[in-house]
Design an enzyme around this catalytic site. Sequence first.
Site, short mmCIF file in Angstrom:
data_model
loop_
_atom_site.label_atom_id
_atom_site.label_comp_id
_atom_site.label_asym_id
_atom_site.label_seq_id
_atom_site.Cartn_x
_atom_site.Cartn_y
_atom_site.Cartn_z
N ASP A 171 0.83 -1.21 0.00
CA ASP A 171 0.00 0.00 0.00
C ASP A 171 0.86 1.25 0.00
OD1 ASP A 171 -2.52 -1.09 -0.11
OD2 ASP A 171 -2.93 -0.92 2.03
N VAL A 172 1.83 1.30 0.91
CA VAL A 172 2.64 2.52 1.05
C VAL A 172 3.48 2.75 -0.21
CG1 VAL A 172 4.51 3.59 2.36
CG2 VAL A 172 2.66 2.41 3.56
#
Length: 359
Positions: A171-172
Amino acid sequence: MAPTPRPLEGKTVIDFTQIGAGPTCTMILADLGARVIKIEPPEGDIGRTLGPGWIDGVAALFHGFNRNKQGLTLDLKSEAGPGIALRLIARADIVVESMRPGVMDRLGLSEAACKAVRPDLVYCSISAYGQTGPYSRRAGVDGIMQADSGLMSLIGFPDTGPAKVQTPIVDVFTGYVAACGVLASLMIRQGDARPQLDISLFQSAIALQQASLTSYLADGDEPRKQGSAAPGLATSRERVTNRQDMVAALAQPFSRRTSAEWFAVLSEADILCAPVATYADLVRHPQVVHGNLFGTAERPAGEPVAMPAPAIRFNGTERSAMTAAPTINSDPRSVLAGLGFSDDEIAIAIASNSLGPAR
Protein backbone atom coordinates in the site's frame (compact mmCIF):
# COMPACT_ATOMS: atom_id res chain seq x y z
CA MET A 1 16.44 27.97 8.92
CA ALA A 2 14.29 29.01 6.00
CA PRO A 3 10.71 27.68 5.82
CA THR A 4 10.25 24.44 3.90
CA PRO A 5 9.59 24.97 0.17
CA ARG A 6 6.07 23.88 -0.73
CA PRO A 7 6.26 23.10 -4.44
CA LEU A 8 2.56 22.21 -4.77
CA GLU A 9 1.32 25.37 -3.07
CA GLY A 10 -1.77 26.56 -4.96
CA LYS A 11 -2.66 23.11 -6.30
CA THR A 12 -5.90 21.46 -5.21
CA VAL A 13 -6.47 17.71 -4.99
CA ILE A 14 -9.86 16.02 -4.79
CA ASP A 15 -9.22 12.74 -3.02
CA PHE A 16 -11.67 9.84 -3.61
CA THR A 17 -9.50 7.22 -1.90
CA GLN A 18 -9.73 4.99 1.15
CA ILE A 19 -7.59 2.81 3.44
CA GLY A 20 -3.86 2.83 2.46
CA ALA A 21 -2.46 3.26 -1.05
CA GLY A 22 -4.56 6.19 -2.26
CA PRO A 23 -4.42 8.07 1.04
CA THR A 24 -0.63 7.66 1.08
CA CYS A 25 -0.43 9.27 -2.36
CA THR A 26 -2.60 12.23 -1.41
CA MET A 27 -0.84 12.62 1.94
CA ILE A 28 2.46 13.04 0.11
CA LEU A 29 0.87 15.66 -2.16
CA ALA A 30 -0.46 17.43 0.96
CA ASP A 31 2.98 17.31 2.59
CA LEU A 32 4.32 19.04 -0.52
CA GLY A 33 1.85 21.90 -0.14
CA ALA A 34 -1.22 20.85 -2.10
CA ARG A 35 -4.66 21.51 -0.68
CA VAL A 36 -6.18 18.05 -0.39
CA ILE A 37 -9.94 17.68 0.04
CA LYS A 38 -10.62 14.14 1.25
CA ILE A 39 -14.06 12.99 0.08
CA GLU A 40 -15.55 10.33 2.34
CA PRO A 41 -18.90 8.53 2.22
CA PRO A 42 -21.28 9.56 5.01
CA GLU A 43 -20.12 6.61 7.14
CA GLY A 44 -16.46 7.59 6.64
CA ASP A 45 -13.34 5.99 5.17
CA ILE A 46 -13.15 2.26 5.98
CA GLY A 47 -9.67 2.99 7.31
CA ARG A 48 -11.24 4.73 10.33
CA THR A 49 -12.30 1.30 11.63
CA LEU A 50 -9.10 -0.69 11.04
CA GLY A 51 -7.50 -1.09 14.45
CA PRO A 52 -5.81 -2.06 16.63
CA GLY A 53 -4.47 1.26 17.78
CA TRP A 54 -7.12 3.91 18.45
CA ILE A 55 -7.14 7.67 18.92
CA ASP A 56 -10.45 8.92 20.32
CA GLY A 57 -12.29 6.02 18.69
CA VAL A 58 -10.61 6.40 15.28
CA ALA A 59 -8.03 3.90 14.05
CA ALA A 60 -4.45 5.13 14.34
CA LEU A 61 -3.92 3.77 10.81
CA PHE A 62 -6.34 6.42 9.50
CA HIS A 63 -4.40 9.18 11.21
CA GLY A 64 -1.15 7.78 9.83
CA PHE A 65 -2.34 8.05 6.22
CA ASN A 66 -4.37 11.27 6.25
CA ARG A 67 -2.42 14.12 7.82
CA ASN A 68 -2.52 17.63 6.35
CA LYS A 69 -5.89 17.13 4.59
CA GLN A 70 -9.30 18.75 4.79
CA GLY A 71 -12.39 16.55 4.83
CA LEU A 72 -15.84 16.54 3.26
CA THR A 73 -18.45 13.81 3.29
CA LEU A 74 -20.33 13.34 0.05
CA ASP A 75 -22.81 10.63 -0.89
CA LEU A 76 -21.80 9.88 -4.47
CA LYS A 77 -24.78 7.53 -4.82
CA SER A 78 -27.26 10.32 -4.12
CA GLU A 79 -28.95 12.18 -6.94
CA ALA A 80 -27.00 15.39 -6.39
CA GLY A 81 -23.70 13.86 -5.19
CA PRO A 82 -21.87 13.38 -8.54
CA GLY A 83 -22.87 16.87 -9.68
CA ILE A 84 -21.40 18.39 -6.53
CA ALA A 85 -18.26 16.32 -7.06
CA LEU A 86 -17.89 17.67 -10.60
CA ARG A 87 -18.22 21.22 -9.31
CA LEU A 88 -15.41 20.50 -6.85
CA ILE A 89 -13.29 18.97 -9.62
CA ALA A 90 -13.83 22.00 -11.86
CA ARG A 91 -11.95 24.02 -9.24
CA ALA A 92 -9.18 21.45 -8.76
CA ASP A 93 -5.92 20.42 -10.44
CA ILE A 94 -5.71 16.75 -9.49
CA VAL A 95 -8.14 13.88 -8.87
CA VAL A 96 -6.96 10.69 -7.18
CA GLU A 97 -9.41 7.80 -6.95
CA SER A 98 -9.14 4.23 -5.72
CA MET A 99 -12.51 2.78 -6.64
CA ARG A 100 -12.73 -0.60 -8.32
CA PRO A 101 -12.40 -0.03 -12.11
CA GLY A 102 -15.76 0.90 -13.60
CA VAL A 103 -17.22 2.47 -10.45
CA MET A 104 -16.22 6.07 -11.24
CA ASP A 105 -17.68 5.61 -14.73
CA ARG A 106 -21.00 4.47 -13.27
CA LEU A 107 -21.03 7.46 -10.94
CA GLY A 108 -20.53 9.86 -13.85
CA LEU A 109 -17.03 10.73 -12.66
CA SER A 110 -14.94 9.06 -15.35
CA GLU A 111 -11.76 10.66 -16.61
CA ALA A 112 -13.66 12.02 -19.62
CA ALA A 113 -16.44 13.48 -17.47
CA CYS A 114 -13.95 15.11 -15.11
CA LYS A 115 -11.83 16.53 -17.91
CA ALA A 116 -14.95 17.97 -19.52
CA VAL A 117 -15.11 20.38 -16.59
CA ARG A 118 -11.33 20.72 -16.13
CA PRO A 119 -9.42 19.86 -19.34
CA ASP A 120 -5.91 20.08 -17.83
CA LEU A 121 -6.81 17.85 -14.88
CA VAL A 122 -4.39 15.19 -13.64
CA TYR A 123 -6.55 12.08 -13.13
CA CYS A 124 -4.89 9.28 -11.18
CA SER A 125 -6.58 5.90 -10.72
CA ILE A 126 -5.26 3.44 -8.16
CA SER A 127 -6.62 -0.10 -8.18
CA ALA A 128 -5.68 -3.65 -7.29
CA TYR A 129 -4.70 -4.93 -10.74
CA GLY A 130 -5.03 -1.96 -13.10
CA GLN A 131 -7.77 -0.52 -15.27
CA THR A 132 -7.61 -3.21 -17.98
CA GLY A 133 -6.92 -6.93 -18.21
CA PRO A 134 -8.46 -10.19 -16.96
CA TYR A 135 -8.03 -9.27 -13.27
CA SER A 136 -8.96 -5.59 -13.55
CA ARG A 137 -12.38 -5.94 -11.91
CA ARG A 138 -11.04 -7.94 -8.96
CA ALA A 139 -10.66 -6.34 -5.58
CA GLY A 140 -7.38 -6.60 -3.74
CA VAL A 141 -5.68 -5.33 -0.60
CA ASP A 142 -2.12 -5.26 0.66
CA GLY A 143 -2.01 -8.85 1.93
CA ILE A 144 -3.54 -10.25 -1.25
CA MET A 145 -0.94 -8.39 -3.31
CA GLN A 146 1.91 -9.67 -1.16
CA ALA A 147 0.69 -13.18 -1.93
CA ASP A 148 -0.21 -12.82 -5.60
CA SER A 149 2.98 -10.95 -6.54
CA GLY A 150 5.27 -13.60 -5.08
CA LEU A 151 6.48 -11.38 -2.24
CA MET A 152 5.19 -13.71 0.49
CA SER A 153 7.17 -16.60 -1.01
CA LEU A 154 10.38 -14.73 -0.07
CA ILE A 155 9.48 -14.02 3.55
CA GLY A 156 10.27 -16.36 6.44
CA PHE A 157 12.75 -19.14 7.12
CA PRO A 158 13.43 -22.28 5.06
CA ASP A 159 11.34 -24.46 7.37
CA THR A 160 8.31 -22.14 7.56
CA GLY A 161 5.43 -21.49 5.23
CA PRO A 162 4.91 -18.17 3.39
CA ALA A 163 4.83 -15.11 5.64
CA LYS A 164 3.51 -11.57 5.26
CA VAL A 165 5.32 -8.31 5.87
CA GLN A 166 3.26 -6.99 8.78
CA THR A 167 3.34 -3.32 7.81
CA PRO A 168 1.28 -2.60 4.65
CA ILE A 169 4.36 -2.26 2.49
CA VAL A 170 2.60 -2.65 -0.86
CA ASP A 171 0.00 0.00 0.00
CA VAL A 172 2.64 2.52 1.05
CA PHE A 173 4.94 1.85 -1.91
CA THR A 174 2.00 2.10 -4.33
CA GLY A 175 1.13 5.46 -2.82
CA TYR A 176 4.64 6.73 -3.46
CA VAL A 177 4.53 5.38 -7.04
CA ALA A 178 1.23 7.17 -7.62
CA ALA A 179 2.56 10.43 -6.16
CA CYS A 180 5.57 10.23 -8.50
CA GLY A 181 3.17 9.79 -11.40
CA VAL A 182 1.13 12.81 -10.37
CA LEU A 183 4.23 14.98 -10.04
CA ALA A 184 5.44 13.86 -13.47
CA SER A 185 2.03 14.65 -14.99
CA LEU A 186 2.11 18.14 -13.51
CA MET A 187 5.35 18.79 -15.40
CA ILE A 188 3.67 18.31 -18.78
CA ARG A 189 3.33 21.66 -20.54
CA GLN A 190 0.00 23.44 -20.29
CA GLY A 191 -2.18 22.62 -23.28
CA ASP A 192 -0.80 19.11 -23.72
CA ALA A 193 -3.03 16.16 -22.94
CA ARG A 194 -2.40 14.54 -19.58
CA PRO A 195 -2.96 10.78 -19.86
CA GLN A 196 -4.85 8.99 -17.11
CA LEU A 197 -2.50 7.51 -14.54
CA ASP A 198 -3.21 3.78 -14.11
CA ILE A 199 -1.44 2.70 -10.89
CA SER A 200 -1.94 -0.79 -9.50
CA LEU A 201 -0.99 -2.43 -6.23
CA PHE A 202 -0.07 -5.56 -8.20
CA GLN A 203 2.51 -3.90 -10.45
CA SER A 204 3.87 -1.88 -7.53
CA ALA A 205 4.30 -5.11 -5.56
CA ILE A 206 6.23 -6.54 -8.50
CA ALA A 207 8.40 -3.41 -8.67
CA LEU A 208 9.26 -3.87 -4.98
CA GLN A 209 10.96 -7.12 -5.98
CA GLN A 210 13.10 -5.63 -8.75
CA ALA A 211 16.31 -7.29 -7.57
CA SER A 212 14.99 -10.78 -6.83
CA LEU A 213 12.78 -10.94 -9.93
CA THR A 214 15.61 -9.79 -12.19
CA SER A 215 17.74 -12.55 -10.70
CA TYR A 216 15.00 -15.12 -11.30
CA LEU A 217 14.54 -13.99 -14.91
CA ALA A 218 18.31 -14.33 -15.43
CA ASP A 219 18.76 -17.89 -14.19
CA GLY A 220 15.28 -19.35 -13.62
CA ASP A 221 16.05 -20.31 -10.02
CA GLU A 222 13.22 -19.72 -7.55
CA PRO A 223 14.50 -17.73 -4.56
CA ARG A 224 14.48 -19.53 -1.22
CA LYS A 225 13.36 -18.10 2.10
CA GLN A 226 16.46 -17.14 4.07
CA GLY A 227 15.15 -15.49 7.22
CA SER A 228 17.02 -12.25 7.85
CA ALA A 229 19.84 -13.05 5.41
CA ALA A 230 20.15 -11.29 2.06
CA PRO A 231 20.58 -13.62 -0.92
CA GLY A 232 23.39 -11.68 -2.57
CA LEU A 233 25.22 -10.27 0.48
CA ALA A 234 28.66 -11.79 0.07
CA THR A 235 32.03 -11.02 -1.43
CA SER A 236 32.54 -14.41 -3.03
CA ARG A 237 30.61 -17.27 -4.59
CA GLU A 238 31.98 -19.62 -1.92
CA ARG A 239 30.52 -17.52 0.87
CA VAL A 240 27.07 -17.73 -0.70
CA THR A 241 27.43 -21.45 -1.45
CA ASN A 242 28.51 -22.26 2.11
CA ARG A 243 26.17 -19.84 3.85
CA GLN A 244 24.60 -22.41 6.22
CA ASP A 245 27.97 -23.72 7.39
CA MET A 246 29.23 -20.18 7.87
CA VAL A 247 26.19 -19.18 9.94
CA ALA A 248 26.57 -22.27 12.14
CA ALA A 249 30.27 -21.56 12.67
CA LEU A 250 29.62 -17.95 13.70
CA ALA A 251 26.66 -18.65 15.99
CA GLN A 252 28.70 -19.85 18.99
CA PRO A 253 31.26 -17.02 19.20
CA PHE A 254 28.56 -14.41 18.58
CA SER A 255 26.55 -15.80 21.50
CA ARG A 256 29.32 -14.86 23.94
CA ARG A 257 28.65 -11.12 23.81
CA THR A 258 25.57 -8.95 23.81
CA SER A 259 24.32 -7.31 20.62
CA ALA A 260 25.40 -3.92 22.01
CA GLU A 261 28.93 -5.19 22.58
CA TRP A 262 29.16 -6.70 19.11
CA PHE A 263 27.73 -3.53 17.58
CA ALA A 264 30.52 -1.50 19.19
CA VAL A 265 33.25 -3.93 18.09
CA LEU A 266 32.03 -4.30 14.53
CA SER A 267 31.34 -0.59 14.09
CA GLU A 268 34.86 0.21 15.24
CA ALA A 269 36.12 -2.12 12.48
CA ASP A 270 33.82 -0.39 9.95
CA ILE A 271 31.89 -3.62 9.33
CA LEU A 272 28.29 -3.19 8.20
CA CYS A 273 26.01 -4.11 11.10
CA ALA A 274 22.93 -3.04 13.02
CA PRO A 275 20.97 -4.36 15.96
CA VAL A 276 17.42 -5.53 15.28
CA ALA A 277 15.53 -2.56 16.67
CA THR A 278 12.15 -2.71 18.34
CA TYR A 279 9.88 0.31 17.92
CA ALA A 280 10.83 1.33 21.46
CA ASP A 281 14.47 1.32 20.31
CA LEU A 282 13.65 3.18 17.14
CA VAL A 283 12.02 6.20 18.75
CA ARG A 284 15.21 6.66 20.84
CA HIS A 285 17.58 6.05 17.90
CA PRO A 286 20.31 8.75 17.79
CA GLN A 287 19.60 9.52 14.13
CA VAL A 288 15.87 9.79 14.82
CA VAL A 289 16.54 12.23 17.66
CA HIS A 290 19.01 14.24 15.57
CA GLY A 291 16.73 14.55 12.54
CA ASN A 292 13.41 14.90 14.40
CA LEU A 293 12.15 12.01 12.30
CA PHE A 294 8.96 11.76 14.34
CA GLY A 295 6.59 14.65 14.86
CA THR A 296 3.12 15.55 16.00
CA ALA A 297 0.09 16.53 13.95
CA GLU A 298 -2.06 19.16 15.61
CA ARG A 299 -5.79 18.66 16.14
CA PRO A 300 -8.39 21.39 16.74
CA ALA A 301 -9.52 19.46 19.84
CA GLY A 302 -7.64 16.83 21.78
CA GLU A 303 -4.01 15.89 22.13
CA PRO A 304 -1.68 16.08 19.07
CA VAL A 305 -1.17 12.83 17.18
CA ALA A 306 2.40 11.48 17.17
CA MET A 307 3.55 9.95 13.87
CA PRO A 308 6.55 9.65 11.53
CA ALA A 309 7.41 12.95 9.88
CA PRO A 310 7.26 13.30 6.06
CA ALA A 311 10.10 11.40 4.38
CA ILE A 312 10.62 14.09 1.71
CA ARG A 313 12.77 16.80 3.22
CA PHE A 314 14.60 19.78 1.75
CA ASN A 315 18.06 20.26 3.22
CA GLY A 316 18.63 23.38 5.25
CA THR A 317 14.94 24.15 5.69
CA GLU A 318 12.47 23.91 8.51
CA ARG A 319 9.83 21.19 8.32
CA SER A 320 6.28 22.50 7.99
CA ALA A 321 3.85 21.92 10.83
CA MET A 322 1.54 18.94 10.40
CA THR A 323 -2.21 18.88 10.90
CA ALA A 324 -4.05 15.72 11.92
CA ALA A 325 -6.44 13.73 9.76
CA PRO A 326 -9.83 15.40 9.29
CA THR A 327 -12.83 14.50 11.41
CA ILE A 328 -15.95 13.42 9.53
CA ASN A 329 -17.69 16.43 8.01
CA SER A 330 -16.80 18.78 10.84
CA ASP A 331 -17.05 21.98 8.77
CA PRO A 332 -18.40 21.47 5.22
CA ARG A 333 -19.19 25.16 4.76
CA SER A 334 -15.58 26.29 5.17
CA VAL A 335 -14.30 23.54 2.87
CA LEU A 336 -16.70 24.52 0.09
CA ALA A 337 -16.13 28.23 0.64
CA GLY A 338 -12.40 27.66 0.38
CA LEU A 339 -12.93 26.16 -3.07
CA GLY A 340 -14.84 29.24 -4.24
CA PHE A 341 -18.41 28.08 -3.70
CA SER A 342 -20.81 30.96 -3.15
CA ASP A 343 -23.19 31.09 -0.20
CA ASP A 344 -26.06 30.09 -2.51
CA GLU A 345 -24.10 27.14 -3.93
CA ILE A 346 -23.23 25.97 -0.42
CA ALA A 347 -26.87 26.22 0.64
CA ILE A 348 -27.98 24.19 -2.37
CA ALA A 349 -25.37 21.51 -1.69
CA ILE A 350 -26.38 21.21 1.95
CA ALA A 351 -30.09 21.17 1.09
CA SER A 352 -29.52 18.27 -1.30
CA ASN A 353 -28.71 15.99 1.69
CA SER A 354 -25.68 14.71 -0.24
CA LEU A 355 -23.13 16.01 2.25
CA GLY A 356 -24.45 14.14 5.24
CA PRO A 357 -25.01 15.66 8.67
CA ALA A 358 -22.39 18.00 10.08
CA ARG A 359 -20.64 16.57 13.14
